[in-house]
Design a protein around this motif. Structure first.
Motif, PDB file in Angstrom:
ATOM      1  N   ARG A  49       0.830  -1.200   0.000  1.00  0.00           N
ATOM      2  CA  ARG A  49       0.000   0.000   0.000  1.00  0.00           C
ATOM      3  C   ARG A  49       0.865   1.251   0.000  1.00  0.00           C
ATOM      4  O   ARG A  49       2.024   1.234   0.455  1.00  0.00           O
ATOM      5  N   PRO A  50       0.334   2.384  -0.485  1.00  0.00           N
ATOM      6  CA  PRO A  50       1.089   3.636  -0.405  1.00  0.00           C
ATOM      7  C   PRO A  50       1.338   4.025   1.045  1.00  0.00           C
ATOM      8  O   PRO A  50       0.578   3.664   1.951  1.00  0.00           O
ATOM      9  N   GLY A  51       2.384   4.781   1.256  1.00  0.00           N
ATOM     10  CA  GLY A  51       2.651   5.311   2.588  1.00  0.00           C
ATOM     11  C   GLY A  51       1.767   6.513   2.883  1.00  0.00           C
ATOM     12  O   GLY A  51       0.968   6.959   2.051  1.00  0.00           O
ATOM     13  N   LEU A  52       1.916   7.036   4.088  1.00  0.00           N
ATOM     14  CA  LEU A  52       1.161   8.209   4.519  1.00  0.00           C
ATOM     15  C   LEU A  52       2.130   9.355   4.757  1.00  0.00           C
ATOM     16  O   LEU A  52       3.037   9.249   5.590  1.00  0.00           O
ATOM     17  N   LYS A  53       1.934  10.434   4.028  1.00  0.00           N
ATOM     18  CA  LYS A  53       2.805  11.595   4.160  1.00  0.00           C
ATOM     19  C   LYS A  53       2.278  12.520   5.250  1.00  0.00           C
ATOM     20  O   LYS A  53       1.095  12.866   5.268  1.00  0.00           O
ATOM     21  N   TYR A  54       3.151  12.918   6.146  1.00  0.00           N
ATOM     22  CA  TYR A  54       2.766  13.812   7.241  1.00  0.00           C
ATOM     23  C   TYR A  54       2.352  15.173   6.686  1.00  0.00           C
ATOM     24  O   TYR A  54       3.015  15.753   5.826  1.00  0.00           O
ATOM     25  N   VAL A  55       1.208  15.677   7.191  1.00  0.00           N
ATOM     26  CA  VAL A  55       0.711  16.995   6.784  1.00  0.00           C
ATOM     27  C   VAL A  55       0.689  17.967   7.952  1.00  0.00           C
ATOM     28  O   VAL A  55       1.184  19.086   7.853  1.00  0.00           O
ATOM     29  N   ALA A  56       0.094  17.556   9.087  1.00  0.00           N
ATOM     30  CA  ALA A  56      -0.058  18.494  10.207  1.00  0.00           C
ATOM     31  C   ALA A  56      -0.272  17.724  11.498  1.00  0.00           C
ATOM     32  O   ALA A  56      -0.708  16.568  11.501  1.00  0.00           O
ATOM     33  N   ASP A  57       0.022  18.391  12.616  1.00  0.00           N
ATOM     34  CA  ASP A  57      -0.292  17.835  13.927  1.00  0.00           C
ATOM     35  C   ASP A  57      -1.086  18.889  14.703  1.00  0.00           C
ATOM     36  O   ASP A  57      -1.643  19.813  14.128  1.00  0.00           O
ATOM     37  N   GLY A  58      -1.176  18.723  16.011  1.00  0.00           N
ATOM     38  CA  GLY A  58      -1.896  19.699  16.823  1.00  0.00           C
ATOM     39  C   GLY A  58      -3.390  19.539  16.805  1.00  0.00           C
ATOM     40  O   GLY A  58      -4.125  20.395  17.290  1.00  0.00           O
ATOM     41  N   VAL A  59      -3.893  18.413  16.215  1.00  0.00           N
ATOM     42  CA  VAL A  59      -5.329  18.177  16.227  1.00  0.00           C
ATOM     43  C   VAL A  59      -5.671  17.260  17.398  1.00  0.00           C
ATOM     44  O   VAL A  59      -4.794  16.753  18.087  1.00  0.00           O
ATOM     45  N   SER A  60      -6.962  17.042  17.610  1.00  0.00           N
ATOM     46  CA  SER A  60      -7.407  16.275  18.771  1.00  0.00           C
ATOM     47  C   SER A  60      -7.992  14.941  18.328  1.00  0.00           C
ATOM     48  O   SER A  60      -8.122  14.656  17.137  1.00  0.00           O
ATOM     49  N   MET A 509       6.501   4.568   3.732  1.00  0.00           N
ATOM     50  CA  MET A 509       6.416   4.620   5.185  1.00  0.00           C
ATOM     51  C   MET A 509       5.241   5.503   5.592  1.00  0.00           C
ATOM     52  O   MET A 509       4.659   6.200   4.760  1.00  0.00           O
ATOM     53  N   ASP A 510       4.918   5.477   6.880  1.00  0.00           N
ATOM     54  CA  ASP A 510       3.827   6.286   7.412  1.00  0.00           C
ATOM     55  C   ASP A 510       4.358   7.478   8.190  1.00  0.00           C
ATOM     56  O   ASP A 510       5.487   7.458   8.692  1.00  0.00           O
ATOM     57  N   SER A 511       3.477   8.511   8.304  1.00  0.00           N
ATOM     58  CA  SER A 511       3.868   9.772   8.944  1.00  0.00           C
ATOM     59  C   SER A 511       5.182  10.264   8.360  1.00  0.00           C
ATOM     60  O   SER A 511       6.039  10.827   9.047  1.00  0.00           O
ATOM     61  N   ALA A 512       5.334  10.035   7.065  1.00  0.00           N
ATOM     62  CA  ALA A 512       6.629  10.198   6.404  1.00  0.00           C
ATOM     63  C   ALA A 512       6.891  11.641   5.986  1.00  0.00           C
ATOM     64  O   ALA A 512       5.973  12.417   5.703  1.00  0.00           O
ATOM     65  N   VAL A 513       8.185  11.966   5.947  1.00  0.00           N
ATOM     66  CA  VAL A 513       8.674  13.208   5.359  1.00  0.00           C
ATOM     67  C   VAL A 513       9.616  12.812   4.237  1.00  0.00           C
ATOM     68  O   VAL A 513      10.523  11.986   4.438  1.00  0.00           O
ATOM     69  N   THR A 514       9.396  13.348   3.057  1.00  0.00           N
ATOM     70  CA  THR A 514      10.230  13.025   1.905  1.00  0.00           C
ATOM     71  C   THR A 514      11.057  14.239   1.505  1.00  0.00           C
ATOM     72  O   THR A 514      10.655  15.387   1.718  1.00  0.00           O
ATOM     73  N   TYR A 515      12.194  13.962   0.887  1.00  0.00           N
ATOM     74  CA  TYR A 515      13.130  15.010   0.501  1.00  0.00           C
ATOM     75  C   TYR A 515      13.558  14.773  -0.940  1.00  0.00           C
ATOM     76  O   TYR A 515      13.867  13.643  -1.332  1.00  0.00           O
ATOM     77  N   THR A 516      13.554  15.833  -1.731  1.00  0.00           N
ATOM     78  CA  THR A 516      14.016  15.778  -3.113  1.00  0.00           C
ATOM     79  C   THR A 516      15.336  16.525  -3.227  1.00  0.00           C
ATOM     80  O   THR A 516      15.433  17.697  -2.845  1.00  0.00           O
ATOM     81  N   GLU A 533      11.902   5.956  17.130  1.00  0.00           N
ATOM     82  CA  GLU A 533      12.806   5.319  16.176  1.00  0.00           C
ATOM     83  C   GLU A 533      12.130   5.215  14.815  1.00  0.00           C
ATOM     84  O   GLU A 533      11.003   4.723  14.703  1.00  0.00           O
ATOM     85  N   CYS A 534      12.831   5.652  13.780  1.00  0.00           N
ATOM     86  CA  CYS A 534      12.268   5.717  12.436  1.00  0.00           C
ATOM     87  C   CYS A 534      13.107   4.910  11.454  1.00  0.00           C
ATOM     88  O   CYS A 534      14.305   4.691  11.658  1.00  0.00           O
ATOM     89  N   ASN A 561      20.044  12.373  -3.983  1.00  0.00           N
ATOM     90  CA  ASN A 561      18.903  12.589  -4.862  1.00  0.00           C
ATOM     91  C   ASN A 561      17.549  12.560  -4.154  1.00  0.00           C
ATOM     92  O   ASN A 561      16.637  13.311  -4.509  1.00  0.00           O
ATOM     93  N   SER A 562      17.408  11.688  -3.174  1.00  0.00           N
ATOM     94  CA  SER A 562      16.122  11.566  -2.498  1.00  0.00           C
ATOM     95  C   SER A 562      16.313  10.931  -1.140  1.00  0.00           C
ATOM     96  O   SER A 562      17.305  10.246  -0.884  1.00  0.00           O
ATOM     97  N   ALA A 563      15.337  11.154  -0.262  1.00  0.00           N
ATOM     98  CA  ALA A 563      15.355  10.527   1.061  1.00  0.00           C
ATOM     99  C   ALA A 563      13.934  10.493   1.607  1.00  0.00           C
ATOM    100  O   ALA A 563      13.067  11.283   1.202  1.00  0.00           O
ATOM    101  N   GLU A 564      13.689   9.552   2.510  1.00  0.00           N
ATOM    102  CA  GLU A 564      12.401   9.428   3.181  1.00  0.00           C
ATOM    103  C   GLU A 564      12.631   8.917   4.593  1.00  0.00           C
ATOM    104  O   GLU A 564      13.413   7.989   4.816  1.00  0.00           O
ATOM    105  N   VAL A 565      11.956   9.564   5.548  1.00  0.00           N
ATOM    106  CA  VAL A 565      12.038   9.162   6.949  1.00  0.00           C
ATOM    107  C   VAL A 565      10.610   8.983   7.462  1.00  0.00           C
ATOM    108  O   VAL A 565       9.748   9.834   7.219  1.00  0.00           O
ATOM    109  N   GLY A 566      10.348   7.880   8.157  1.00  0.00           N
ATOM    110  CA  GLY A 566       9.004   7.663   8.661  1.00  0.00           C
ATOM    111  C   GLY A 566       8.892   6.407   9.485  1.00  0.00           C
ATOM    112  O   GLY A 566       9.899   5.815   9.903  1.00  0.00           O
TER     113      GLY A 566
END
Length: 670
Positions: A49-60, A509-516, A533-534, A561-566
């Protein structure tokens, strides 16, 4: 010894354990006993399945995502939380709008949108307007202002005190037996014969009671003097009526005059209020704004005037007037959803209805009961032309489809072979193909935080279920054009946190941050994962785990060239127990041995078969300095051991692309 070959394309999806004995059905051989964190492909096969890219926090925990589409280029994600709506565009925060919704009421909000205006319905609050006010950062939230609300006579202790309306009619030079008509607020009575006696009063009273705007009761007429009659509007007909008029309808002549001697006050009141409750559901259909159900009118629907969306004044019996219809049910019921598709459809806790006529008018409106399954409190969706809804029991997804053979709607089950994937669903969204994906998917959030995902294409009889989980719980889901967003609860470094995340086909990965093109060993923007731990990928290779601190990590080498942490999730595919027809029936109990397993994969860089890692590169000069290249083709694995089930489990130990188009098993029978 006997040898057999068995091949599966997995496009029947996850099958319930009760299917284990049904080796006679074709779906058995293309199904999975486990299909977790994978998606079925419409052509056959499954992929990670596709991963989940982190967008925002601070919600309830009660936060909810809702789409707002102004036009094809301006789309917004609305994140509802207690007393506020956060607005995002292209995953970038734009504004916070203050609201009045409490945390516990957010899940029951229903919405409908037209252009830059969204209307929100929740039975504990007056209907609201949420409007874009000219820019990404300017928004308005207010009560919806009605031209006229529907009125209803509840006739109870909380009803207004009625005051009789009294009007006196005088007939001058009107011949006995002359045909006459009275007009009350633009509506004529049937013609009746004038009689200057008590019988004439009875005829006049009947004519007035037959009018559609008098309430069919509470009108009395008495002869109070020669040629004079007193009309009293009381009870259900009490109101501040406009003064009547009258006329003789033949050439005999004469004059009819009317005088109001007492102004009345109606016992009817606005059907929606803080006392009576507010509408529960909402939709647009055929130029009308429709509301369905309220606290004290749970099975009633109201439609506005045509192209006059905020006007529920009943008017004068024209086709475009407002509508007020109560469903005909034989049990306690409540409206759960109203939906505009091929027809206006109504889903209640006990049955499903529709209006067969189009356009809908006051003279033809009739809600016909079709099926009796009942709907959960989840807004239906449309996919493949069918309206899909979750059955009230929470154990079935049904397709509400019109059958021309039956001349009626049928509620066909879409989860007959896979009921175990549904566990009291709480939310649902659909995706109908994108620029990068040709499949239709239904995403159903379960109350236990898991996800059931349905791949469907009815015309091609494609129907495959899989399940998803994440390091935490899925809470709700929405579709914004081509993107799917979730609110996810996670425990990060021992603390419960709530994130908005987007389904991302480029992430593994989930809650992921990607870098180009980071061109650096230091990666930032990871504050939401501090202390957790990620997993890390850089330039296509999996590196050692890292734990962010201060929102950053430092890699052992530069990511060019690219990186992903999650956060890691494990895809798992487990085949059905392999059985084979041996000529006298199916052999369910003999020992079996899988001799060889051949997986046909596409663009895959990591795969494990029954715990054995499949090699995707060989040792050679400079091999450890190069990226693992995606592989398309056949990977074979020889296995050992005898079992009665002869099952194969495919999984991954690292975050990497994986697509398995088919699996061929060579099996030996004892």
């Amino acid at each position: 010894m006997k040898y057999y070959q068995y091949q599966s394309a997995f496009n029947s999806g996850v099958l319930d354990t009760r299917i284990l004995g049904r080796v006679d059905v074709s779906q058995y051989y293309n199904g999975m006993i486990t299909g977790n964190n994978v998606v079925c492909l419409p052509q056959g096969g499954v992929k990670r399945r596709p991963g989940l890219k982190y967008v925002a926090d601070g919600v309830s925990s009660e936060a909810r995502v809702i789409p707002f589409v102004f036009n094809v280029d301006q789309t917004y994600l609305l994140v509802f939380r207690e007393n506020a709506i956060d607005v995002y565009r292209d995953d970038v925060f734009k504004a916070t709008v203050t609201t009045t919704y409490s945390a516990g009421d957010i899940a029951d909000i229903r919405y409908a949108q037209s252009a830059d205006t969204m209307i929100l319905a929740q039975e504990g609050y007056p209907p609201k307007l949420f409007q874009r006010n000219g820019s990404d950062t300017a928004w308005l939230f207010s009560d919806l202002t009605f031209v006229q609300k529907p009125l209803f006579d509840f006739n109870d202790a909380s009803s207004p005190t009625a005051v009789d309306e009294i009007q006196v009619i005088t007939f001058s030079s009107v011949a006995t037996g002359a045909p006459v008509k009275l007009t009350l607020e633009g509506i004529d009575t049937d013609e009746f014969s004038y009689q200057n006696n008590a019988s004439g009063a009875v005829d006049m009273e009947k004519a007035l009671l037959d009018l559609p705007n008098t309430g069919n009761s509470g009108v009395s007429v008495s002869r109070t003097a020669s040629n004079q009659f007193t009309v009293t509007f009381s009870g259900a007909s009490a109101d501040a009526w406009t003064q009547m008029t009258g006329r003789v309808t033949n050439v005999s002549g004469g004059n009819i005059s009317v005088a109001t001697t007492q102004d009345g006050t109606s016992r009817s009141e606005e059907v929606w209020s803080s006392t009576r409750g507010w509408p529960k559901t909402i939709t647009f259909h055929e130029g009308r704004l429709w509301f369905g159900g309220s606290t004290q009118k749970p099975i009633t629907l109201w439609g506005s005037r045509v192209n006059d969306l905020f006007n529920f004044d009943p008017g004068k019996l024209r086709d475009d007037q407002s509508l007020n219809v109560t469903l005909d049910v034989d049990q306690f019921d409540e409206i759960r959803a109203i939906f505009s598709n091929r027809d206006l459809q109504v889903f209640t806790s006990g049955a499903e209805f529709y209006v067969p006529e189009s356009p809908i008018t006051p003279s033809n409106v009739a809600f016909k009961r079709q099926t009796g399954y009942g709907s959960a409190k989840i807004q239906p969706k449309v996919i493949d032309g069918a309206t899909i809804y979750v059955q009230r029991t929470g154990k079935a997804l049904r397709e509400f489809v019109f059958s021309f053979a039956e001349e009626a709607y049928l509620s066909q089950t879409a989860s007959l072979l896979s009921p175990s994937v549904l566990n009291t669903p709480v939310d649902m969204a659909v995706s109908v193909g994108t620029s990068s994906e040709d499949a239709n998917y239904v995403y159903i959030v379960n109350s236990d935080g898991t996800m059931a995902v349905f791949n469907t294409l009815r015309a091609q009889e494609v129907a495959g279920w899989t399940t998803w989980n994440t390091e935490g719980n899925f809470l709700n889901v929405c579709r914004l054009v081509d993107d799917i967003y979730f609110v996810v609860k996670r425990n990060i470094n021992g603390v419960d946190k709530y994130y908005v995340e987007r389904l991302d086909g480029d992430s593994v990965m989930d809650s992921a941050v990607t870098y180009t093109s980071p061109a650096s060993a230091t990666l930032t923007g990871l504050g939401h994962l501090d202390g957790e731990e990620c997993r890390v990928r850089a330039d296509g290779n999996v590196l050692s785990n890292e734990t962010p601190s201060g929102g950053s990590i430092t890699l052992p080498r530069v990511a060019q060239n690219s990186a992903e942490v999650g956060l890691f999730f494990t895809p798992t595919i487990k085949t059905m127990p392999v059985e084979k027809d041996v000529g006298i029936g199916y052999d369910l109990s003999s020992n079996k041995r899988i001799v060889k397993c051949s997986a046909f994969v596409q663009d895959t860089t990591a795969l494990t078969i029954n715990g054995n890692i499949v090699a995707f590169r060989s040792f050679g000069e400079n091999v450890l300095d190069n990226t693992v290249q995606p592989f398309t083709g056949k990977k074979e694995m020889y296995l050992l051991g005898w079992t009665k089930e002869a099952q194969v489990t495919l999984t991954q130990e690292v975050p990497a692309p994986m697509t398995v188009l088919s699996l061929t098993i060579e099996m030996e029978l004892a």
